[in-house]
Motif scaffolding. Structure first.
Motif, mmCIF file in Angstrom:
data_model
loop_
_atom_site.group_PDB
_atom_site.id
_atom_site.type_symbol
_atom_site.label_atom_id
_atom_site.label_comp_id
_atom_site.label_asym_id
_atom_site.label_seq_id
_atom_site.Cartn_x
_atom_site.Cartn_y
_atom_site.Cartn_z
ATOM 1 N N THR B 182 -6.656 -10.628 -10.679
ATOM 2 C CA THR B 182 -6.959 -9.561 -11.642
ATOM 3 C C THR B 182 -5.714 -9.137 -12.423
ATOM 4 O OG1 THR B 182 -8.563 -8.791 -10.004
ATOM 5 C CG2 THR B 182 -8.141 -7.347 -11.866
ATOM 6 N N LEU B 183 -4.658 -8.726 -11.703
ATOM 7 C CA LEU B 183 -3.462 -8.209 -12.375
ATOM 8 C C LEU B 183 -2.775 -9.253 -13.243
ATOM 9 C CD1 LEU B 183 -1.582 -5.620 -10.137
ATOM 10 C CD2 LEU B 183 -2.940 -5.269 -12.203
ATOM 11 N N PRO B 184 -2.525 -10.480 -12.743
ATOM 12 C CA PRO B 184 -1.866 -11.471 -13.613
ATOM 13 C C PRO B 184 -2.639 -11.735 -14.905
ATOM 14 C CG PRO B 184 -1.840 -12.225 -11.339
ATOM 15 C CD PRO B 184 -2.697 -10.992 -11.377
ATOM 16 N N LEU B 185 -3.980 -11.763 -14.829
ATOM 17 C CA LEU B 185 -4.777 -12.021 -16.033
ATOM 18 C C LEU B 185 -4.629 -10.901 -17.052
ATOM 19 C CD1 LEU B 185 -8.137 -13.565 -14.777
ATOM 20 C CD2 LEU B 185 -6.456 -14.599 -16.314
ATOM 21 N N ALA B 186 -4.468 -9.678 -16.545
ATOM 22 C CA ALA B 186 -4.396 -8.527 -17.453
ATOM 23 C C ALA B 186 -2.948 -8.146 -17.767
ATOM 24 C CB ALA B 186 -5.128 -7.345 -16.835
ATOM 25 N N LEU B 187 -1.997 -9.016 -17.385
ATOM 26 C CA LEU B 187 -0.586 -8.637 -17.501
ATOM 27 C C LEU B 187 -0.162 -8.233 -18.917
ATOM 28 C CD1 LEU B 187 1.786 -8.193 -15.664
ATOM 29 C CD2 LEU B 187 2.551 -10.521 -16.142
ATOM 30 N N PRO B 188 -0.534 -8.975 -19.974
ATOM 31 C CA PRO B 188 -0.113 -8.534 -21.314
ATOM 32 C C PRO B 188 -0.603 -7.120 -21.629
ATOM 33 C CG PRO B 188 -0.976 -10.768 -21.399
ATOM 34 C CD PRO B 188 -1.270 -10.249 -20.011
ATOM 35 N N GLY B 189 -1.830 -6.824 -21.251
ATOM 36 C CA GLY B 189 -2.367 -5.482 -21.476
ATOM 37 C C GLY B 189 -1.617 -4.448 -20.671
ATOM 38 N N LEU B 190 -1.226 -4.825 -19.458
ATOM 39 C CA LEU B 190 -0.491 -3.900 -18.600
ATOM 40 C C LEU B 190 0.884 -3.610 -19.189
ATOM 41 C CD1 LEU B 190 -0.335 -2.335 -15.925
ATOM 42 C CD2 LEU B 190 0.540 -4.400 -14.846
ATOM 43 N N VAL B 191 1.557 -4.659 -19.681
ATOM 44 C CA VAL B 191 2.888 -4.473 -20.262
ATOM 45 C C VAL B 191 2.795 -3.593 -21.507
ATOM 46 C CG1 VAL B 191 4.826 -5.629 -21.384
ATOM 47 C CG2 VAL B 191 3.805 -6.621 -19.337
ATOM 48 N N ALA B 192 1.826 -3.900 -22.362
ATOM 49 C CA ALA B 192 1.661 -3.111 -23.587
ATOM 50 C C ALA B 192 1.370 -1.654 -23.241
ATOM 51 C CB ALA B 192 0.540 -3.686 -24.435
ATOM 52 N N GLY B 193 0.502 -1.435 -22.253
ATOM 53 C CA GLY B 193 0.156 -0.076 -21.844
ATOM 54 C C GLY B 193 1.348 0.658 -21.270
ATOM 55 N N THR B 194 2.170 -0.056 -20.496
ATOM 56 C CA THR B 194 3.353 0.558 -19.895
ATOM 57 C C THR B 194 4.334 1.008 -20.974
ATOM 58 O OG1 THR B 194 3.090 -0.958 -18.041
ATOM 59 C CG2 THR B 194 5.165 0.222 -18.176
ATOM 60 N N VAL B 195 4.526 0.159 -21.977
ATOM 61 C CA VAL B 195 5.452 0.507 -23.061
ATOM 62 C C VAL B 195 4.938 1.712 -23.839
ATOM 63 C CG1 VAL B 195 6.414 -0.264 -25.244
ATOM 64 C CG2 VAL B 195 6.381 -1.797 -23.284
ATOM 65 N N LEU B 196 3.635 1.702 -24.137
ATOM 66 C CA LEU B 196 3.040 2.834 -24.851
ATOM 67 C C LEU B 196 3.227 4.122 -24.054
ATOM 68 C CD1 LEU B 196 -0.374 1.645 -26.320
ATOM 69 C CD2 LEU B 196 1.580 2.589 -27.541
ATOM 70 N N ALA B 197 2.985 4.042 -22.756
ATOM 71 C CA ALA B 197 3.102 5.226 -21.902
ATOM 72 C C ALA B 197 4.546 5.715 -21.873
ATOM 73 C CB ALA B 197 2.610 4.914 -20.494
ATOM 74 N N PHE B 198 5.501 4.763 -21.749
ATOM 75 C CA PHE B 198 6.913 5.149 -21.716
ATOM 76 C C PHE B 198 7.301 5.836 -23.026
ATOM 77 C CE2 PHE B 198 11.457 4.252 -22.372
ATOM 78 C CZ PHE B 198 11.979 4.797 -21.210
ATOM 79 N N ALA B 199 6.851 5.247 -24.142
ATOM 80 C CA ALA B 199 7.184 5.811 -25.451
ATOM 81 C C ALA B 199 6.587 7.207 -25.593
ATOM 82 C CB ALA B 199 6.670 4.899 -26.556
ATOM 83 N N ARG B 200 5.368 7.376 -25.100
ATOM 84 C CA ARG B 200 4.709 8.683 -25.187
ATOM 85 C C ARG B 200 5.449 9.714 -24.332
ATOM 86 N NH1 ARG B 200 3.697 12.628 -26.154
ATOM 87 N NH2 ARG B 200 1.797 13.841 -26.426
ATOM 88 N N CYS B 201 5.912 9.287 -23.148
ATOM 89 C CA CYS B 201 6.700 10.171 -22.281
ATOM 90 C C CYS B 201 7.967 10.619 -23.001
ATOM 91 C CB CYS B 201 7.101 9.454 -20.995
ATOM 92 S SG CYS B 201 5.751 9.168 -19.864
ATOM 93 N N LEU B 202 8.617 9.651 -23.641
ATOM 94 C CA LEU B 202 9.887 9.911 -24.318
ATOM 95 C C LEU B 202 9.696 10.922 -25.446
ATOM 96 C CD1 LEU B 202 12.559 8.601 -23.632
ATOM 97 C CD2 LEU B 202 12.158 6.931 -25.435
ATOM 98 N N GLY B 203 8.539 10.851 -26.112
ATOM 99 C CA GLY B 203 8.295 11.719 -27.254
ATOM 100 C C GLY B 203 7.633 13.033 -26.885
ATOM 101 N N GLU B 204 7.291 13.233 -25.614
ATOM 102 C CA GLU B 204 6.529 14.413 -25.201
ATOM 103 C C GLU B 204 7.270 15.695 -25.572
ATOM 104 O OE1 GLU B 204 3.722 16.343 -24.700
ATOM 105 O OE2 GLU B 204 5.327 17.309 -23.599
ATOM 106 N N PHE B 205 6.538 16.612 -26.197
ATOM 107 C CA PHE B 205 7.161 17.869 -26.620
ATOM 108 C C PHE B 205 6.295 19.078 -26.259
ATOM 109 C CE2 PHE B 205 7.492 21.177 -29.839
ATOM 110 C CZ PHE B 205 8.821 21.536 -29.682
ATOM 111 N N GLY B 206 5.088 19.113 -26.794
ATOM 112 C CA GLY B 206 4.258 20.317 -26.710
ATOM 113 C C GLY B 206 3.937 20.766 -25.297
ATOM 114 N N ALA B 207 3.502 19.815 -24.462
ATOM 115 C CA ALA B 207 3.143 20.190 -23.095
ATOM 116 C C ALA B 207 4.390 20.605 -22.318
ATOM 117 C CB ALA B 207 2.442 19.021 -22.398
#
Lengths: 267, 267
Positions: B182-207
């Protein structure tokens, strides 16, 4: 439940736009007809006042009294942080009157050539300790704020209320270690109001405006960090005479009694 | 590489596409043109700035790990279940994606604040979340996790269950299937999601500013520092914004390189 709203939404969106457009048209036609209007029908005039956020409640009151005394006049307000307001004016925002929360900010506006004539001091404000109503940390005096067990929130030194807080600390010879340095005085009040913080330093008028959710404690040293509020008419004012009249309304007896009711002191 | 496939795209599409690209590019370029590059070094290496950058990188890393820890199982559950309960769960998990972050911050306060729902429980456990770095991490995880879940769930659905079924018939247990198929097949999606999440964390302001407060080295992340610098030193705010742009570009570039190597390895 949601369906009627979905159907109505376009109308709900359109209606204010239509009203705004009609108001604009009406404003134009009345403006041009103003000179030929009958004496019973005074010309419609709009006065734009930019003022420090802490003045909101008082100025709205003074503004509606002013409208009552001047038929046909509409007073529009823009409230915000004083330095932000001056920046807006420098970027070309149209306005007739400016009132700031301290003198250095007004000095900036004068230096930028935005102000017509001399600014007039019209009120002053001082800091007070604010605690949640039940005062969970048992704060009694300024010295208690330096207690490491108390969660104290202050304004960041970069904003005017933070500069005033530093001055009070220096006058009292204490060193407060805040758990948070907030962006504005309303953020400090919010943290205390919600009970997240045990105490904070805010303006007397903020405590008065927050009702009975919080309590204020006077600070003797706050006298050394009193901030004076100046008001001035602006060089780009559409109607300089009307702007002068608004300044007179603020500095006059009625305006002063509104300001004092909100907790402001004489300048 | 950037050859335009002229036959497949209607030419008129290029005009709005170019306008869209300009809308993003012009402000970033304008920022780079505004900043005083001789002052850039001192502005971004001040203690307050480096503290903020370091805190941002640390909290965003921890928050991204938490997103992975909770988000991967959530995505698997959502991708492999159907029905009303799954739909409800998906809406709930994705809610922070559409909420204004300040609303997220207020919601977190009602839950984890001193007077919030869990305040007493946390107090008994000796956990103090208010005004701590923990609060920053909670806020970032709250807003960023949906990005990971959404991205990974899509990849899992696209990958389907055929290989999982085959592995299971060959005798692999659920955990082995999850780990090796399961995980290896979805790896590109996982990497993309991880980067998006990291970027969102970095930009977090309002909360963060609502829930955690703002104190140098503890809760004042780079976006909060930028917002504060705007008050006192607008030039420093622009310089720090460019640092954040630089970090974001670096993160995107690293992912591209990583994804290209993944794709190259797969073929």
């Amino acid at each position: 439940m949601t369906r009627p709203y979905a159907v109505r939404a376009p109308f709900a969106v359109r209606a204010p736009v239509t009203v705004a457009a009609l108001t604009l048209l009406a404003g134009c036609s009345q403006g041009s007809a103003g000179t030929t209007g009958t004496p019973q029908d005074p010309p419609a005039r709009t006065l734009t006042v930019l003022a420090a956020a802490s003045l909101q409640r008082s100025f709205e009151r003074i503004g509606s009294d002013f409208e009552g005394d001047h038929p046909g006049v509409t007073v529009r307000f823009g409230f915000g942080g004083s330095s932000g307001l001056v920046a807006q004016l420098a970027d070309g925002a149209p306005a007739d009157v400016l009132a700031t929360a301290n003198e250095p900010t007004m000095d900036t506006a004068v230096a930028e050539g935005l102000v017509a004539g001399e600014p007039t001091p019209f009120a002053s404000n001082r800091l007070q300790i604010v605690v949640p109503k039940d005062n969970p940390a048992g704060i009694r005096s300024l010295g208690d704020l330096a207690d490491p067990g108390a969660k104290v929130v202050l304004c960041a030194p970069a904003v005017p209320c933070g500069a005033a807080s530093v001055a009070v600390e220096q006058a009292a010879g204490i060193d407060i270690r805040p758990v948070s340095e907030e962006q504005s005085v309303t953020d400090v009040l919010g943290k205390v109001r919600s009970g997240e913080a045990d105490a904070g330093l805010v303006y007397v008028t903020d405590v008065a405006g927050a009702g009975d959710e919080v309590a204020g404690l006077d600070v003797a040293e706050a006298a050394s960090a009193r901030s004076t509020y100046p008001i001035a008419t602006l060089t780009r004012a559409d109607d300089a005479a009307l702007a002068e009249e608004f300044v007179a309304a603020v500095t006059g007896a009625e305006g002063q009694s509104v300001l004092q009711a909100a907790g402001f002191a004489a300048p | 590489m950037t050859r335009l496939p002229s036959l497949t795209i209607p030419r008129w599409l290029l005009v709005p596409a170019a306008l869209g690209a300009l809308l993003v590019a012009v402000p970033v370029v304008a920022m780079a043109l505004t900043v005083d590059w001789r002052e850039f070094g001192p502005l971004v290496t001040s203690e307050a700035s480096t503290d903020a950058l370091w805190l941002s990188l640390r909290t965003a890393s921890v928050s991204t790990l938490l997103c992975l820890l909770f988000g991967i199982p959530l995505a698997v559950v959502l991708a492999r279940t159907t029905g009303a309960a799954a739909t409800l769960l998906r809406s709930l998990v994705l809610l922070p994606l559409v909420l204004p972050p300040v609303v997220g911050g207020i919601a977190l306060l009602q839950a984890f604040g001193r007077r919030g729902l869990l305040g007493d429980t946390l107090d008994v456990l000796g956990l103090e979340i208010a005004f701590s770095t923990t609060a920053v991490v909670i806020a970032q995880t709250f807003v960023a996790m949906p990005f990971l879940v959404l991205s990974l769930e899509g990849a899992l659905r696209a990958a389907g269950t055929r290989f999982e079924d085959v592995a299971a018939t060959l005798g692999a247990g659920p955990t082995t299937v999850f780990r090796r198929v399961t995980l290896p097949l979805a790896l590109p999606g996982l990497v993309a999601g991880t980067v998006l999440a990291f970027a969102r964390c970095l930009g977090e302001f309002g909360a963060t500013i609502t829930f955690a407060g703002s104190l140098q080295g503890t809760t004042r992340t780079l976006p909060l520092e930028i917002y504060l610098q705007r008050e006192g030193d607008p030039q420093a705010a622009v310089a720090l914004s460019l640092v954040l742009v630089g970090v974001a570009v670096l993160v995107i570039a690293l992912t591209r390189a990583r994804r290209d190597s993944l794709v190259a390895g797969a073929t």
